[in-house]
Design an enzyme around this catalytic site. Sequence first.
Site, mmCIF file in Angstrom:
data_model
loop_
_atom_site.group_PDB
_atom_site.id
_atom_site.type_symbol
_atom_site.label_atom_id
_atom_site.label_comp_id
_atom_site.label_asym_id
_atom_site.label_seq_id
_atom_site.Cartn_x
_atom_site.Cartn_y
_atom_site.Cartn_z
ATOM 1 N N ASN A 6 37.809 60.135 39.243
ATOM 2 C CA ASN A 6 38.095 61.555 39.014
ATOM 3 C C ASN A 6 39.367 61.902 39.771
ATOM 4 O O ASN A 6 39.339 62.105 40.980
ATOM 5 C CB ASN A 6 36.904 62.394 39.516
ATOM 6 N N LYS A 8 41.047 64.527 39.645
ATOM 7 C CA LYS A 8 41.175 65.968 39.956
ATOM 8 C C LYS A 8 42.606 66.411 39.612
ATOM 9 O O LYS A 8 43.180 65.896 38.654
ATOM 10 C CB LYS A 8 40.807 66.214 41.416
ATOM 11 N N HIS A 92 31.588 70.152 37.502
ATOM 12 C CA HIS A 92 31.915 69.701 38.863
ATOM 13 C C HIS A 92 31.863 70.903 39.806
ATOM 14 O O HIS A 92 32.226 72.018 39.429
ATOM 15 C CB HIS A 92 33.306 69.067 38.867
ATOM 16 N N GLU A 94 33.716 71.811 42.057
ATOM 17 C CA GLU A 94 35.005 72.505 42.233
ATOM 18 C C GLU A 94 35.261 73.480 41.090
ATOM 19 O O GLU A 94 35.894 74.516 41.288
ATOM 20 C CB GLU A 94 36.136 71.466 42.369
ATOM 21 N N GLU A 156 26.242 64.967 43.324
ATOM 22 C CA GLU A 156 27.327 65.081 44.288
ATOM 23 C C GLU A 156 27.013 66.192 45.286
ATOM 24 O O GLU A 156 27.289 67.371 45.014
ATOM 25 C CB GLU A 156 28.631 65.429 43.570
ATOM 26 N N GLY A 162 34.873 64.972 49.392
ATOM 27 C CA GLY A 162 36.171 65.065 50.060
ATOM 28 C C GLY A 162 36.098 65.204 51.573
ATOM 29 O O GLY A 162 37.090 65.553 52.210
ATOM 30 N N SER A 193 32.696 61.147 48.727
ATOM 31 C CA SER A 193 33.255 60.268 49.768
ATOM 32 C C SER A 193 32.879 58.803 49.578
ATOM 33 O O SER A 193 32.618 58.092 50.553
ATOM 34 C CB SER A 193 32.853 60.775 51.160
HETATM 35 P P1 PGA Z 1 35.537 62.434 46.729
HETATM 36 O O1 PGA Z 1 35.256 63.326 45.441
HETATM 37 O O2 PGA Z 1 35.301 60.994 46.337
HETATM 38 O O3 PGA Z 1 36.978 62.710 47.073
HETATM 39 O O4 PGA Z 1 34.597 62.886 47.787
HETATM 40 C C1 PGA Z 1 34.195 63.018 44.581
HETATM 41 C C2 PGA Z 1 34.119 64.033 43.481
HETATM 42 O O5 PGA Z 1 34.347 65.218 43.733
HETATM 43 O O6 PGA Z 1 33.849 63.671 42.326
#
Ligand code: PGA
Length: 244
Positions: A6, A8, A92, A94, A156, A162, A193
Amino acid sequence: MWIIANWKMQGNVGALRTFCEGLIPLMATLHHIRVAVCVPFPYLLLARDLLQGTTILLGAQDISPLENGPHTGDVSAAMVQDVGASCVILGHSERRRDHGEGCSLIHQKALSAKAHGLMPILCVGDAEGQAQSVITRQVRRALGNDGIAGAMIAYEPLWAIGTGKAADEATIAKMHRHIKSIAPNHPVLYGGSVTADNVAAIVKIPEVSGVLVGGASVRLETFAPLLLAVDKARAPASPESGPH
Ligand code: PGA
């Protein structure tokens, strides 16, 4: 074992070219993983061309629930399918946070994805201290009464995204078992993460069907060792390595 990258809102044309040029020969040597790369909308077409003829799938990170028409700035399922995507990340955290997306909108998007042949990757996640019922509700509402056949679910936890603090293995196993009890026919991925250092332990958890990787997926320097670690973890043990 699925590994979904991903990106982003990160990357650019040059980075995508370099990434694909390294990823393609690496993937030819790995036999126990399936990889999808979910890039920002403007890079889908270039990624499609770069990845043509490989086993690497292409994905988007969102779609509109609407079919077509006067909706400035929106992108439909038909459009991302048209430029080569075969899966799409939906719901997601976000997007829930930045765009106020709720469960019924996410369900509508999942229906549109299905209607256009895209595999939805439905994200659910709990904040620190929240009850398991939050996940129950998110899974049930994303799937709706009639279900979304073929969808994957990505667990998640919000506090793991993150932050460099992945959920521990016991938590992942518990939450995945819980999701499986509600949605037994759907593969469940873990995200938050995930790195080359922790991924082998995560993919050995029986309820885990793959990982959704954000930060570590954008550059090959971090993504390649992660892929190698999963492939190695999933490879059947060779007879020489077992007890005699
Ligand atoms: P990350 O993000 O691996 O940077 O923690 C995972 C995600 O949001 O899909």
